[in-house]
Design a protein around this motif. Sequence first.
Motif, PDB file in Angstrom:
ATOM      1  N   MET A   1      51.868  34.999  45.903  1.00  0.00           N
ATOM      2  CA  MET A   1      50.526  35.538  45.662  1.00  0.00           C
ATOM      3  C   MET A   1      50.446  36.943  46.261  1.00  0.00           C
ATOM      4  SD  MET A   1      46.786  34.006  46.751  1.00  0.00           S
ATOM      5  CE  MET A   1      47.041  32.485  45.827  1.00  0.00           C
ATOM      6  N   SER A   2      50.012  37.907  45.467  1.00  0.00           N
ATOM      7  CA  SER A   2      49.910  39.285  45.936  1.00  0.00           C
ATOM      8  C   SER A   2      48.720  39.451  46.868  1.00  0.00           C
ATOM      9  CB  SER A   2      49.769  40.227  44.737  1.00  0.00           C
ATOM     10  OG  SER A   2      48.533  40.004  44.074  1.00  0.00           O
ATOM     11  N   GLU A   3      48.686  40.594  47.539  1.00  0.00           N
ATOM     12  CA  GLU A   3      47.586  40.877  48.469  1.00  0.00           C
ATOM     13  C   GLU A   3      46.259  40.947  47.729  1.00  0.00           C
ATOM     14  OE1 GLU A   3      46.264  44.285  51.731  1.00  0.00           O
ATOM     15  OE2 GLU A   3      48.308  44.258  50.921  1.00  0.00           O
ATOM     16  N   LEU A   4      46.259  41.500  46.509  1.00  0.00           N
ATOM     17  CA  LEU A   4      45.043  41.575  45.706  1.00  0.00           C
ATOM     18  C   LEU A   4      44.549  40.179  45.345  1.00  0.00           C
ATOM     19  CD1 LEU A   4      42.928  43.119  44.082  1.00  0.00           C
ATOM     20  CD2 LEU A   4      44.564  43.246  42.190  1.00  0.00           C
ATOM     21  N   GLU A   5      45.454  39.309  44.938  1.00  0.00           N
ATOM     22  CA  GLU A   5      45.074  37.934  44.572  1.00  0.00           C
ATOM     23  C   GLU A   5      44.543  37.173  45.782  1.00  0.00           C
ATOM     24  OE1 GLU A   5      48.111  36.947  40.862  1.00  0.00           O
ATOM     25  OE2 GLU A   5      48.801  36.703  42.936  1.00  0.00           O
ATOM     26  N   GLU A   6      45.153  37.407  46.941  1.00  0.00           N
ATOM     27  CA  GLU A   6      44.675  36.751  48.156  1.00  0.00           C
ATOM     28  C   GLU A   6      43.256  37.196  48.497  1.00  0.00           C
ATOM     29  OE1 GLU A   6      47.408  37.507  51.271  1.00  0.00           O
ATOM     30  OE2 GLU A   6      48.963  36.168  50.493  1.00  0.00           O
ATOM     31  N   SER A   7      42.984  38.476  48.349  1.00  0.00           N
ATOM     32  CA  SER A   7      41.643  38.996  48.635  1.00  0.00           C
ATOM     33  C   SER A   7      40.612  38.422  47.673  1.00  0.00           C
ATOM     34  CB  SER A   7      41.645  40.522  48.553  1.00  0.00           C
ATOM     35  OG  SER A   7      42.500  41.082  49.516  1.00  0.00           O
ATOM     36  N   LEU A   8      40.977  38.354  46.382  1.00  0.00           N
ATOM     37  CA  LEU A   8      40.067  37.764  45.390  1.00  0.00           C
ATOM     38  C   LEU A   8      39.823  36.289  45.665  1.00  0.00           C
ATOM     39  CD1 LEU A   8      41.297  39.429  42.066  1.00  0.00           C
ATOM     40  CD2 LEU A   8      39.027  39.665  43.096  1.00  0.00           C
ATOM     41  N   TYR A   9      40.884  35.579  46.045  1.00  0.00           N
ATOM     42  CA  TYR A   9      40.774  34.151  46.355  1.00  0.00           C
ATOM     43  C   TYR A   9      39.843  33.939  47.551  1.00  0.00           C
ATOM     44  CZ  TYR A   9      42.296  29.380  47.423  1.00  0.00           C
ATOM     45  OH  TYR A   9      42.331  28.026  47.675  1.00  0.00           O
ATOM     46  N   ILE A 151      38.798  46.735  49.792  1.00  0.00           N
ATOM     47  CA  ILE A 151      38.466  47.284  48.470  1.00  0.00           C
ATOM     48  C   ILE A 151      39.409  46.664  47.441  1.00  0.00           C
ATOM     49  CG2 ILE A 151      38.273  49.356  47.058  1.00  0.00           C
ATOM     50  CD1 ILE A 151      37.760  50.931  49.614  1.00  0.00           C
ATOM     51  N   ILE A 152      38.856  45.838  46.581  1.00  0.00           N
ATOM     52  CA  ILE A 152      39.644  45.215  45.516  1.00  0.00           C
ATOM     53  C   ILE A 152      39.655  46.122  44.288  1.00  0.00           C
ATOM     54  CG2 ILE A 152      39.857  43.181  44.025  1.00  0.00           C
ATOM     55  CD1 ILE A 152      38.488  41.575  46.228  1.00  0.00           C
ATOM     56  N   THR A 153      38.472  46.537  43.870  1.00  0.00           N
ATOM     57  CA  THR A 153      38.299  47.555  42.827  1.00  0.00           C
ATOM     58  C   THR A 153      37.168  48.459  43.309  1.00  0.00           C
ATOM     59  OG1 THR A 153      36.575  46.407  41.545  1.00  0.00           O
ATOM     60  CG2 THR A 153      38.883  45.794  41.087  1.00  0.00           C
ATOM     61  N   PRO A 154      36.939  49.587  42.665  1.00  0.00           N
ATOM     62  CA  PRO A 154      35.826  50.451  43.089  1.00  0.00           C
ATOM     63  C   PRO A 154      34.474  49.747  43.090  1.00  0.00           C
ATOM     64  CG  PRO A 154      37.299  51.652  41.624  1.00  0.00           C
ATOM     65  CD  PRO A 154      37.774  50.227  41.621  1.00  0.00           C
ATOM     66  N   ASN A 155      34.337  48.695  42.265  1.00  0.00           N
ATOM     67  CA  ASN A 155      33.069  47.979  42.182  1.00  0.00           C
ATOM     68  C   ASN A 155      33.080  46.648  42.919  1.00  0.00           C
ATOM     69  OD1 ASN A 155      31.891  49.969  40.509  1.00  0.00           O
ATOM     70  ND2 ASN A 155      32.894  49.081  38.704  1.00  0.00           N
ATOM     71  N   ILE A 156      34.227  46.211  43.418  1.00  0.00           N
ATOM     72  CA  ILE A 156      34.336  44.941  44.138  1.00  0.00           C
ATOM     73  C   ILE A 156      34.938  45.217  45.507  1.00  0.00           C
ATOM     74  CG2 ILE A 156      35.289  42.611  44.156  1.00  0.00           C
ATOM     75  CD1 ILE A 156      35.554  42.734  41.152  1.00  0.00           C
ATOM     76  N   LYS A 157      34.102  45.140  46.519  1.00  0.00           N
ATOM     77  CA  LYS A 157      34.559  45.357  47.888  1.00  0.00           C
ATOM     78  C   LYS A 157      33.657  44.587  48.843  1.00  0.00           C
ATOM     79  CE  LYS A 157      32.387  49.938  47.516  1.00  0.00           C
ATOM     80  NZ  LYS A 157      32.593  51.385  47.692  1.00  0.00           N
ATOM     81  N   TYR A 158      34.235  44.234  49.962  1.00  0.00           N
ATOM     82  CA  TYR A 158      33.495  43.462  50.955  1.00  0.00           C
ATOM     83  C   TYR A 158      34.074  43.749  52.336  1.00  0.00           C
ATOM     84  CZ  TYR A 158      37.497  40.254  50.864  1.00  0.00           C
ATOM     85  OH  TYR A 158      38.755  39.716  50.933  1.00  0.00           O
TER      86      TYR A 158
END
Length: 223
Positions: A1-9, A151-158
């Motif tokens: 699982m990539s770092e991006l997928e982990e963040s989304l999960y 920052i996952i995408t410019p519009n998705i961050k937490y």
Amino acid sequence: MSELEESLYALDWNNYISVATITTISYEYVLQFEKEVAYVWGRQWSVMTYLYFATRYFGILVVMTCACWGGLFYIPEAVSYGIFLFMQWGISAYCALAKVILIWRLYALYGQSKLILYVLSGLFLPVVALYIAMDIFLWSRPSAISVQEVIITPNIKYCEAVFHIGPMPAIYASIPILCYDILLVVLAIVVLVKHLKERKELKMKPNTYVVMIVRYHVVYFVM
């Protein structure tokens, strides 16, 4: 699982839990509001009434803040750390207020025993000191914890909390608090068992208020 997928999960799980928490608290509040108006608002106010409202509504505020922080709503990093501190100090304040209510109820259940009141109050002071020490040492020092923006995408961050020390200080500090909570619930169960035994001998139904108070003690301990 990539770092991006982990963040989304992690974000998905956070949002699921947040929505479930907000729904549960809102449902419980609506469900109990009529009883609250009838049995609390309609009676003469006392110290216990003020304690009840402080604990109930401050607790709701803290839980709702915890549910909204960390992904459900975007909160800038500059603000997130302050909210995180409020959450941690708020949880400690809520637990302390709840324990005051439990002590006062045990005092009443044990026939206004001065011994019970003095012993529980004396043991409560070190518990409060531990809460304050934990909040200062674990949560209020940037060297112990910080908040960073993911920052996952410019519009998705937490924002998420980053711990810089291990869990052992928190575990060690929690042991005396847990022992105190166990003492409170054991005292409540003892008085309930005694009450049920006396009522059984007299062939009478248990006092509803005694059962309700002990149930509150057990629920608080479990939670």
